[in-house]
Scaffold this motif. Structure first.
Motif, mmCIF file in Angstrom:
data_model
loop_
_atom_site.group_PDB
_atom_site.id
_atom_site.type_symbol
_atom_site.label_atom_id
_atom_site.label_comp_id
_atom_site.label_asym_id
_atom_site.label_seq_id
_atom_site.Cartn_x
_atom_site.Cartn_y
_atom_site.Cartn_z
ATOM 1 N N SER A 85 58.851 24.892 -13.720
ATOM 2 C CA SER A 85 58.866 23.609 -14.436
ATOM 3 C C SER A 85 58.428 22.514 -13.479
ATOM 4 N N TRP A 86 57.748 21.487 -14.008
ATOM 5 C CA TRP A 86 57.228 20.397 -13.204
ATOM 6 C C TRP A 86 57.033 19.164 -14.077
ATOM 7 N N GLY A 93 55.528 13.640 -18.693
ATOM 8 C CA GLY A 93 56.555 14.465 -19.329
ATOM 9 C C GLY A 93 56.863 15.708 -18.509
ATOM 10 N N LYS A 94 57.907 16.356 -18.885
ATOM 11 C CA LYS A 94 58.316 17.583 -18.211
ATOM 12 C C LYS A 94 57.547 18.762 -18.823
#
Length: 177
Positions: A85-86, A93-94
């Motif tokens: 995840s980044w 946004g994620k």
């Protein structure tokens, strides 16, 4: 609580493998696999569902995949799921992605298979933990030596009170598929 993270996939490469090196000089090969599932709906219509999976192979495993594989070629991979995840730079946004880290793999088909299909034997296999002393199968048998054909022992009738075990060992040529 116990956990188990194991993935087995067989499909065709969606793109040519891309080999990169980490600052530690470890090879990383990234490629995609398309694994399909054919089924029939309740209405009798034949359908095909395709799942696209991103994969990464490290070290010698990645170098071998990069050397011998190309888009469209079938492959069987064994590995584990990895969740990344980044923060998205443009939208802020994620973002997240699930991929497979390949531990070992097996080529499917022969040397000259251009792609498609995917059944049959294997053009070779590679296990990350195995020493590289020459071609061998999953049981440590030397593949460079010509295969020896064994005669199957005669089956004897089992005694009524003894469990059936004739000790017969099956070779690769004895399997009907």
């Amino acid at each position: 609580m116990a956990s188990f993270n194991k993935v087995l996939l067989m499909g065709n490469l969606t793109r040519d493998p891309q080999l990169k090196y980490l600052p530690s000089q470890t090879a990383v090969c990234e490629f995609g696999i398309a694994a399909s599932r054919k089924f029939r709906t309740q209405g009798g219509e034949d359908r095909e569902e395709v799942c696209f999976v991103d994969c990464s192979a490290f070290g010698r495993t990645g170098e071998v995949i990069n050397q011998y594989m190309q888009k469209g070629r079938p492959i069987f991979v064994e590995g584990r799921l990895k969740f990344d995840s980044w923060e998205d730079r443009q939208g802020g946004g994620k973002r997240s992605k699930l991929s497979v880290v390949v531990d070992n793999f097996q080529f499917i088909g022969g040397r000259d298979d251009g792609g498609g299909g995917g059944g049959g034997g294997g053009g070779g296999n590679y296990n990350r933990g195995r020493s590289n002393q020459g071609p061998s199968d999953d049981y440590g048998n030397d593949r460079s030596a010509p295969p020896q054909r064994r005669e199957a022992p005669q089956r004897q009738q089992a005694q009524a009170n003894e469990p059936f075990d004739d000790g017969e060992q099956f070779g690769e040529d004895d399997i009907p598929f």
